[in-house]
Design a protein around this motif. Structure first.
Motif, PDB file in Angstrom:
ATOM      1  N   GLY A 116       0.776  -1.239   0.000  1.00  0.00           N
ATOM      2  CA  GLY A 116       0.000   0.000   0.000  1.00  0.00           C
ATOM      3  C   GLY A 116       0.802   1.282   0.000  1.00  0.00           C
ATOM      4  N   SER A 117       2.042   1.231   0.466  1.00  0.00           N
ATOM      5  CA  SER A 117       2.846   2.442   0.531  1.00  0.00           C
ATOM      6  C   SER A 117       3.862   2.537  -0.600  1.00  0.00           C
ATOM      7  CB  SER A 117       3.569   2.522   1.879  1.00  0.00           C
ATOM      8  OG  SER A 117       4.449   1.428   2.014  1.00  0.00           O
ATOM      9  N   ILE A 118       3.863   1.563  -1.488  1.00  0.00           N
ATOM     10  CA  ILE A 118       4.832   1.538  -2.589  1.00  0.00           C
ATOM     11  C   ILE A 118       4.233   2.195  -3.827  1.00  0.00           C
ATOM     12  CG2 ILE A 118       6.097   0.013  -4.169  1.00  0.00           C
ATOM     13  CD1 ILE A 118       6.093  -2.064  -1.901  1.00  0.00           C
ATOM     14  N   VAL A 119       5.013   3.056  -4.473  1.00  0.00           N
ATOM     15  CA  VAL A 119       4.636   3.614  -5.771  1.00  0.00           C
ATOM     16  C   VAL A 119       5.824   3.399  -6.698  1.00  0.00           C
ATOM     17  CG1 VAL A 119       4.043   5.685  -7.078  1.00  0.00           C
ATOM     18  CG2 VAL A 119       3.093   5.351  -4.796  1.00  0.00           C
ATOM     19  N   ILE A 120       5.554   2.787  -7.836  1.00  0.00           N
ATOM     20  CA  ILE A 120       6.595   2.540  -8.837  1.00  0.00           C
ATOM     21  C   ILE A 120       6.354   3.498  -9.991  1.00  0.00           C
ATOM     22  CG2 ILE A 120       7.546   0.839 -10.443  1.00  0.00           C
ATOM     23  CD1 ILE A 120       6.421  -1.311  -8.436  1.00  0.00           C
ATOM     24  N   GLU A 121       7.394   4.225 -10.388  1.00  0.00           N
ATOM     25  CA  GLU A 121       7.256   5.163 -11.510  1.00  0.00           C
ATOM     26  C   GLU A 121       8.146   4.716 -12.655  1.00  0.00           C
ATOM     27  OE1 GLU A 121       7.538   9.860 -12.726  1.00  0.00           O
ATOM     28  OE2 GLU A 121       8.091   9.259 -10.698  1.00  0.00           O
ATOM     29  N   GLU A 122       7.529   4.613 -13.824  1.00  0.00           N
ATOM     30  CA  GLU A 122       8.286   4.317 -15.036  1.00  0.00           C
ATOM     31  C   GLU A 122       8.606   5.655 -15.684  1.00  0.00           C
ATOM     32  OE1 GLU A 122       6.473   1.365 -17.524  1.00  0.00           O
ATOM     33  OE2 GLU A 122       5.783   0.238 -15.785  1.00  0.00           O
ATOM     34  N   GLN A 123       9.833   6.103 -15.533  1.00  0.00           N
ATOM     35  CA  GLN A 123      10.247   7.440 -15.961  1.00  0.00           C
ATOM     36  C   GLN A 123      10.003   7.694 -17.451  1.00  0.00           C
ATOM     37  OE1 GLN A 123      12.132   9.915 -14.096  1.00  0.00           O
ATOM     38  NE2 GLN A 123      11.726   8.849 -12.187  1.00  0.00           N
ATOM     39  N   ASN A 124      10.280   6.700 -18.291  1.00  0.00           N
ATOM     40  CA  ASN A 124      10.174   6.909 -19.735  1.00  0.00           C
ATOM     41  C   ASN A 124       8.734   6.988 -20.236  1.00  0.00           C
ATOM     42  OD1 ASN A 124       9.909   4.184 -19.108  1.00  0.00           O
ATOM     43  ND2 ASN A 124      10.607   3.517 -21.127  1.00  0.00           N
ATOM     44  N   THR A 125       7.761   6.460 -19.484  1.00  0.00           N
ATOM     45  CA  THR A 125       6.368   6.488 -19.941  1.00  0.00           C
ATOM     46  C   THR A 125       5.493   7.402 -19.093  1.00  0.00           C
ATOM     47  OG1 THR A 125       5.760   4.613 -18.535  1.00  0.00           O
ATOM     48  CG2 THR A 125       6.499   4.105 -20.793  1.00  0.00           C
ATOM     49  N   GLY A 126       5.983   7.801 -17.919  1.00  0.00           N
ATOM     50  CA  GLY A 126       5.169   8.627 -17.030  1.00  0.00           C
ATOM     51  C   GLY A 126       4.076   7.853 -16.319  1.00  0.00           C
ATOM     52  N   ILE A 127       4.193   6.533 -16.299  1.00  0.00           N
ATOM     53  CA  ILE A 127       3.182   5.700 -15.647  1.00  0.00           C
ATOM     54  C   ILE A 127       3.563   5.480 -14.187  1.00  0.00           C
ATOM     55  CG2 ILE A 127       2.140   3.402 -15.574  1.00  0.00           C
ATOM     56  CD1 ILE A 127       2.389   3.320 -18.634  1.00  0.00           C
ATOM     57  N   LEU A 128       2.583   5.680 -13.312  1.00  0.00           N
ATOM     58  CA  LEU A 128       2.733   5.393 -11.890  1.00  0.00           C
ATOM     59  C   LEU A 128       1.936   4.136 -11.588  1.00  0.00           C
ATOM     60  CD1 LEU A 128       2.028   8.958 -10.457  1.00  0.00           C
ATOM     61  CD2 LEU A 128       4.259   7.924 -10.854  1.00  0.00           C
ATOM     62  N   ARG A 129       2.505   3.266 -10.754  1.00  0.00           N
ATOM     63  CA  ARG A 129       1.807   2.022 -10.402  1.00  0.00           C
ATOM     64  C   ARG A 129       1.888   1.805  -8.902  1.00  0.00           C
ATOM     65  NH1 ARG A 129       3.130  -3.942 -10.266  1.00  0.00           N
ATOM     66  NH2 ARG A 129       5.290  -3.426 -10.771  1.00  0.00           N
ATOM     67  N   LYS A 130       0.769   1.415  -8.322  1.00  0.00           N
ATOM     68  CA  LYS A 130       0.728   1.053  -6.908  1.00  0.00           C
ATOM     69  C   LYS A 130       0.311  -0.408  -6.835  1.00  0.00           C
ATOM     70  CE  LYS A 130      -0.198   3.785  -3.584  1.00  0.00           C
ATOM     71  NZ  LYS A 130      -0.505   4.461  -2.336  1.00  0.00           N
ATOM     72  N   PRO A 131       1.277  -1.316  -6.529  1.00  0.00           N
ATOM     73  CA  PRO A 131       0.935  -2.732  -6.401  1.00  0.00           C
ATOM     74  C   PRO A 131       0.406  -3.025  -5.002  1.00  0.00           C
ATOM     75  CG  PRO A 131       3.305  -2.442  -6.203  1.00  0.00           C
ATOM     76  CD  PRO A 131       2.716  -1.078  -6.433  1.00  0.00           C
ATOM     77  N   LEU A 132      -0.683  -3.762  -4.944  1.00  0.00           N
ATOM     78  CA  LEU A 132      -1.282  -4.196  -3.685  1.00  0.00           C
ATOM     79  C   LEU A 132      -1.301  -5.715  -3.685  1.00  0.00           C
ATOM     80  CD1 LEU A 132      -4.356  -1.818  -3.853  1.00  0.00           C
ATOM     81  CD2 LEU A 132      -2.314  -1.471  -2.456  1.00  0.00           C
ATOM     82  N   GLU A 133      -0.838  -6.324  -2.621  1.00  0.00           N
ATOM     83  CA  GLU A 133      -0.876  -7.786  -2.547  1.00  0.00           C
ATOM     84  C   GLU A 133      -2.017  -8.209  -1.634  1.00  0.00           C
ATOM     85  OE1 GLU A 133       1.743 -11.671  -1.263  1.00  0.00           O
ATOM     86  OE2 GLU A 133       2.786  -9.785  -1.622  1.00  0.00           O
ATOM     87  N   PHE A 134      -2.843  -9.118  -2.143  1.00  0.00           N
ATOM     88  CA  PHE A 134      -3.988  -9.631  -1.391  1.00  0.00           C
ATOM     89  C   PHE A 134      -3.847 -11.130  -1.202  1.00  0.00           C
ATOM     90  CE2 PHE A 134      -5.651  -5.739  -3.059  1.00  0.00           C
ATOM     91  CZ  PHE A 134      -6.532  -5.284  -2.089  1.00  0.00           C
ATOM     92  N   VAL A 135      -4.342 -11.615  -0.069  1.00  0.00           N
ATOM     93  CA  VAL A 135      -4.467 -13.048   0.162  1.00  0.00           C
ATOM     94  C   VAL A 135      -5.957 -13.348   0.257  1.00  0.00           C
ATOM     95  CG1 VAL A 135      -4.019 -14.967   1.711  1.00  0.00           C
ATOM     96  CG2 VAL A 135      -2.269 -13.240   1.372  1.00  0.00           C
TER      97      VAL A 135
END
Length: 144
Positions: A116-135
């Motif tokens: 929930g606190s992780i944000v991944i940024e792909e610099q070349n595309t400007g895409i931000l992603r927040k991965p959430l892991e669920f069980v």
């Protein structure tokens, strides 16, 4: 999720197009997106259910929210974009999954266990992603 989280991209929504997929989106895809990917499982364990015990299988999924930096969308009466839109959609995903897990066939409970606190940024595309892991704790029916 499709029926419980409205697509902020109203043009896409009014055209009846999907925005939640069982894989990662192409970098040229319209945003925002939600991806649902199975990442594995752990050994089953016995849990107390309705006064008895049952063997539950913990299934792990990564549900990610994707937005493009610089794009904004109106949600309610608010303009959201970037990190604010990412956080809003991630909260919606968590709430919908945890509140409605019991309505998924043979799933006893689901919970967000990470990311929930992780944000991944792909610099070349400007895409931000927040991965959430669920069980998802799945109850296998006897004879199945």
């Amino acid at each position: 999720m499709r029926s419980k989280i409205p697509d902020p991209n109203t043009a896409r929504a009014s055209a009846g197009k999907n925005w939640i997929y069982p894989d990662f989106p192409n970098e040229k895809a319209t945003m925002p997106r939600i991806s649902v990917v199975y990442i594995g499982h752990s050994e089953p364990d016995f849990h107390g259910i309705n006064g008895g015990t049952a063997l539950l299988y913990p299934l792990r999924y990564e549900i990610s929210v994707w937005v493009r930096r610089g794009e904004t969308f109106t949600v309610g009466s608010e303009e959201l974009g970037g990190g604010a839109l990412l956080d809003y959609l991630a909260d919606q995903v968590i709430n919908v999954i945890e509140s409605n897990a019991f309505s998924i066939t043979n799933v006893e409970v689901a919970k967000c266990v990470g990311g929930g606190s992780i944000v991944i940024e792909e610099q070349n595309t400007g895409i931000l992603r927040k991965p959430l892991e669920f069980v998802f704790y799945y109850l296998k029916q006897s004879g199945v």
